[in-house]
Design a protein around this motif. Structure first.
Motif, PDB file in Angstrom:
ATOM      1  N   SER A  66       0.840  -1.193   0.000  1.00 27.30           N
ATOM      2  CA  SER A  66       0.000   0.000   0.000  1.00 27.30           C
ATOM      3  C   SER A  66       0.876   1.244   0.000  1.00 27.30           C
ATOM      4  N   ILE A  68       1.681   5.416   0.644  1.00 26.00           N
ATOM      5  CA  ILE A  68       1.599   6.267   1.829  1.00 26.00           C
ATOM      6  C   ILE A  68       0.221   6.913   1.931  1.00 26.00           C
ATOM      7  N   ARG A  69      -0.265   7.451   0.818  1.00 33.20           N
ATOM      8  CA  ARG A  69      -1.575   8.116   0.849  1.00 33.20           C
ATOM      9  C   ARG A  69      -2.709   7.129   1.082  1.00 33.20           C
ATOM     10  N   ASP A  70      -2.593   5.930   0.498  1.00 40.79           N
ATOM     11  CA  ASP A  70      -3.612   4.903   0.729  1.00 40.79           C
ATOM     12  C   ASP A  70      -3.659   4.509   2.203  1.00 40.79           C
ATOM     13  N   THR A  71      -2.485   4.313   2.779  1.00 48.89           N
ATOM     14  CA  THR A  71      -2.402   3.935   4.181  1.00 48.89           C
ATOM     15  C   THR A  71      -2.997   5.023   5.074  1.00 48.89           C
ATOM     16  N   ALA A  72      -2.660   6.283   4.787  1.00 47.83           N
ATOM     17  CA  ALA A  72      -3.178   7.395   5.582  1.00 47.83           C
ATOM     18  C   ALA A  72      -4.697   7.492   5.467  1.00 47.83           C
ATOM     19  N   ARG A  73      -5.214   7.273   4.284  1.00 49.40           N
ATOM     20  CA  ARG A  73      -6.661   7.374   4.081  1.00 49.40           C
ATOM     21  C   ARG A  73      -7.400   6.239   4.801  1.00 49.40           C
ATOM     22  N   SER A  78      -2.568  11.239   9.281  1.00 47.65           N
ATOM     23  CA  SER A  78      -1.840  12.100   8.370  1.00 47.65           C
ATOM     24  C   SER A  78      -0.798  11.305   7.571  1.00 47.65           C
ATOM     25  N   PRO A  79      -0.590  11.649   6.295  1.00 51.53           N
ATOM     26  CA  PRO A  79       0.481  11.006   5.532  1.00 51.53           C
ATOM     27  C   PRO A  79       1.861  11.245   6.149  1.00 51.53           C
ATOM     28  N   THR A  80       2.040  12.367   6.815  1.00 47.82           N
ATOM     29  CA  THR A  80       3.308  12.644   7.483  1.00 47.82           C
ATOM     30  C   THR A  80       3.561  11.639   8.599  1.00 47.82           C
TER      31      THR A  80
END
Length: 95
Positions: A66, A68-73, A78-80
């Protein structure tokens, strides 16, 4: 007034736990058990990215491909936070 015992997540001891300061969202606790591997802890985290379960899910999702953005969503963080946790896991694996 009802007193609720606070259990340490490291050793599950309720007798050796005392207050150890404040965070913006609550209290910090200190486990005084000398055999405990976890000294301080926060009982209720305000931000879900701090939870140990979420940190484990970040690693699992990264291993399964996955982004980074998928995981954050998916985890609603936060993606950070995802990037920083992945950096930490890479640094600990090098040692």
């Amino acid at each position: 007034m009802v007193l609720e015992p606070i259990h340490c997540p490291g050793c599950n001891d309720a007798i050796a736990v005392i207050k150890h300061g404040k965070t913006p969202d609550g209290k910090r606790y200190l486990c005084q058990n000398p055999n405990c591997d976890r000294r301080t802890f926060v009982r209720d985290y305000a931000y879900q990215g701090y939870l140990p379960q979420v940190k484990a899910q970040i690693s699992d999702l990264a291993i399964n491909g996955s982004g980074i953005r998928d995981t954050a969503r998916v985890l609603k963080i936060s993606p950070t936070t995802v990037i920083e946790e992945l950096k930490k896991s890479i640094d600990t694996s090098k040692q």
